[in-house]
Enzyme design. Structure first.
Site, mmCIF file in Angstrom:
data_model
loop_
_atom_site.group_PDB
_atom_site.id
_atom_site.type_symbol
_atom_site.label_atom_id
_atom_site.label_comp_id
_atom_site.label_asym_id
_atom_site.label_seq_id
_atom_site.Cartn_x
_atom_site.Cartn_y
_atom_site.Cartn_z
ATOM 1 N N VAL A 14 114.944 -21.895 -123.788
ATOM 2 C CA VAL A 14 115.897 -21.921 -124.899
ATOM 3 C C VAL A 14 115.367 -21.227 -126.154
ATOM 4 O O VAL A 14 116.110 -21.043 -127.117
ATOM 5 C CB VAL A 14 116.329 -23.366 -125.260
ATOM 6 C CG1 VAL A 14 117.103 -24.001 -124.125
ATOM 7 C CG2 VAL A 14 115.129 -24.212 -125.658
ATOM 8 N N GLY A 15 114.080 -20.861 -126.145
ATOM 9 C CA GLY A 15 113.539 -20.125 -127.284
ATOM 10 C C GLY A 15 112.478 -20.842 -128.089
ATOM 11 O O GLY A 15 112.300 -20.551 -129.274
ATOM 12 N N LYS A 16 111.752 -21.758 -127.471
ATOM 13 C CA LYS A 16 110.684 -22.466 -128.197
ATOM 14 C C LYS A 16 109.622 -21.499 -128.709
ATOM 15 O O LYS A 16 109.193 -21.578 -129.856
ATOM 16 C CB LYS A 16 110.027 -23.518 -127.293
ATOM 17 C CG LYS A 16 110.908 -24.670 -126.886
ATOM 18 C CD LYS A 16 110.136 -25.728 -126.122
ATOM 19 C CE LYS A 16 109.487 -25.207 -124.863
ATOM 20 N NZ LYS A 16 110.474 -24.737 -123.857
ATOM 21 N N THR A 17 109.177 -20.606 -127.838
ATOM 22 C CA THR A 17 108.138 -19.657 -128.231
ATOM 23 C C THR A 17 108.673 -18.657 -129.241
ATOM 24 O O THR A 17 107.971 -18.272 -130.185
ATOM 25 C CB THR A 17 107.579 -18.929 -126.998
ATOM 26 O OG1 THR A 17 107.110 -19.901 -126.053
ATOM 27 C CG2 THR A 17 106.435 -18.000 -127.377
ATOM 28 N N PHE A 18 109.912 -18.239 -129.068
ATOM 29 C CA PHE A 18 110.552 -17.323 -130.008
ATOM 30 C C PHE A 18 110.559 -17.928 -131.411
ATOM 31 O O PHE A 18 110.154 -17.292 -132.392
ATOM 32 C CB PHE A 18 111.984 -17.041 -129.547
ATOM 33 C CG PHE A 18 112.669 -15.932 -130.283
ATOM 34 C CD1 PHE A 18 112.575 -14.623 -129.836
ATOM 35 C CD2 PHE A 18 113.424 -16.188 -131.420
ATOM 36 C CE1 PHE A 18 113.219 -13.584 -130.516
ATOM 37 C CE2 PHE A 18 114.057 -15.175 -132.096
ATOM 38 C CZ PHE A 18 113.956 -13.865 -131.649
ATOM 39 N N LYS A 38 99.202 -24.398 -127.685
ATOM 40 C CA LYS A 38 100.002 -24.833 -126.548
ATOM 41 C C LYS A 38 99.075 -25.619 -125.627
ATOM 42 O O LYS A 38 98.214 -25.034 -124.954
ATOM 43 C CB LYS A 38 100.616 -23.643 -125.808
ATOM 44 C CG LYS A 38 101.585 -24.055 -124.718
ATOM 45 C CD LYS A 38 102.734 -23.093 -124.582
ATOM 46 C CE LYS A 38 103.774 -23.636 -123.602
ATOM 47 N NZ LYS A 38 104.998 -22.838 -123.605
ATOM 48 N N THR A 42 102.309 -23.391 -118.103
ATOM 49 C CA THR A 42 102.459 -23.101 -116.673
ATOM 50 C C THR A 42 103.123 -21.728 -116.531
ATOM 51 O O THR A 42 103.608 -21.147 -117.492
ATOM 52 C CB THR A 42 103.290 -24.192 -115.975
ATOM 53 O OG1 THR A 42 104.612 -24.207 -116.523
ATOM 54 C CG2 THR A 42 102.660 -25.562 -116.160
ATOM 55 N N GLU A 109 103.291 -26.346 -129.389
ATOM 56 C CA GLU A 109 104.468 -26.085 -128.556
ATOM 57 C C GLU A 109 104.347 -26.777 -127.207
ATOM 58 O O GLU A 109 103.329 -26.666 -126.523
ATOM 59 C CB GLU A 109 104.650 -24.584 -128.343
ATOM 60 C CG GLU A 109 105.919 -24.260 -127.545
ATOM 61 C CD GLU A 109 106.060 -22.784 -127.223
ATOM 62 O OE1 GLU A 109 106.813 -22.466 -126.276
ATOM 63 O OE2 GLU A 109 105.420 -21.944 -127.885
ATOM 64 N N GLY A 112 108.914 -26.947 -121.645
ATOM 65 C CA GLY A 112 110.207 -27.554 -121.337
ATOM 66 C C GLY A 112 110.651 -28.482 -122.448
ATOM 67 O O GLY A 112 110.604 -28.130 -123.622
#
Length: 222
Positions: A14-18, A38, A42, A109, A112
């Site tokens: 959904v864009g957590k890293t973004f 992080k 995985t 972060e 999931g």
């Protein structure tokens, strides 16, 4: 001692890293000593893509940016069953406390969402609740996000997670539901939507400075 912010999502992809990248970039440009971590990544075959992106932005060694890496794109608890390496919760706590002493703001972060297991019957929600890490939820702006966002919030509430609100990502302007989704989720959860991010690139968008400062003040009050 610095402050931490945990970034989770309503789902994977959904864009957590973004969002974490945009947040770290904005903090770095404003002169804040910001770190990114992080705990588990995985799908790292062989390079962990999320951690690599942020380590390059912040000039952090990759080994300090991610602690446990697994090749298979699975929940951490499932991945360790297949690959043999065991995630140690005390190690994660010790690293977290060390990083808090090092940085003004530490962005953590997850993988999931909150219900993803790190160990058997032990989820990210359990972990952030025990460490009392303020948490933001990244949601997709599209149709269907009300259900996912509200369920995530109520699961977090049930686990005692210190939820601070939402980030809505990937507004396209083509989905009729996008206009009302953020306000409906705010009304149903009592949590604010801090940022509304269009479908864009990392280079083309900056988080609004005023909203960012308000979020930081909210974190400081903890």
């Amino acid at each position: 001692m610095g402050v931490a912010l945990f970034v989770t999502g309503t789902n994977t992809g959904v864009g957590k890293t973004f969002f974490s990248y945009l947040l770290c970039k904005a903090l770095k440009e404003s002169g804040v000593e910001v770190g990114y971590w992080k705990p588990v990544e995985t799908g790292a075959d062989p390079i962990p893509p999320d951690a690599k992106l942020l380590s390059e932005l912040l000039n952090q060694p990759l080994e300090e940016t991610v602690t446990y890496r697994f090749k298979l794109p699975l929940a951490p608890y499932v991945a360790e069953k297949y690959e043999g390496e065991r995630i140690d919760l005390k190690t994660l706590r010790d690293i977290f406390e060390t990083k808090l002493r090092r940085y003004e703001i530490l962005i953590v972060e997850g993988a999931g969402g909150l219900a993803v297991p790190i160990k058997s019957n032990y989820t990210y929600a359990d972990w952030v609740s025990q460490l009392n890490i303020p948490t933001l939820v990244v949601s997709d702006a599209r149709l269907g996000t009300i259900n996912c966002s509200v369920l995530t919030a109520h699961y977090g509430f049930s686990k005692g997670v210190n939820l601070k609100g939402f980030v809505f990502n990937r507004f396209t302007g083509k989905d009729l539901s996008e206009k009302d989704n953020p306000r409906v989720v705010e009304d149903m959860t009592g949590l604010p939507v801090w940022f509304e991010i269009p479908e864009t690139t990392l280079e083309s968008f900056k988080l609004p400075a005023e909203r960012l400062q308000k979020l930081l003040k909210c974190l400081e009050r903890d």
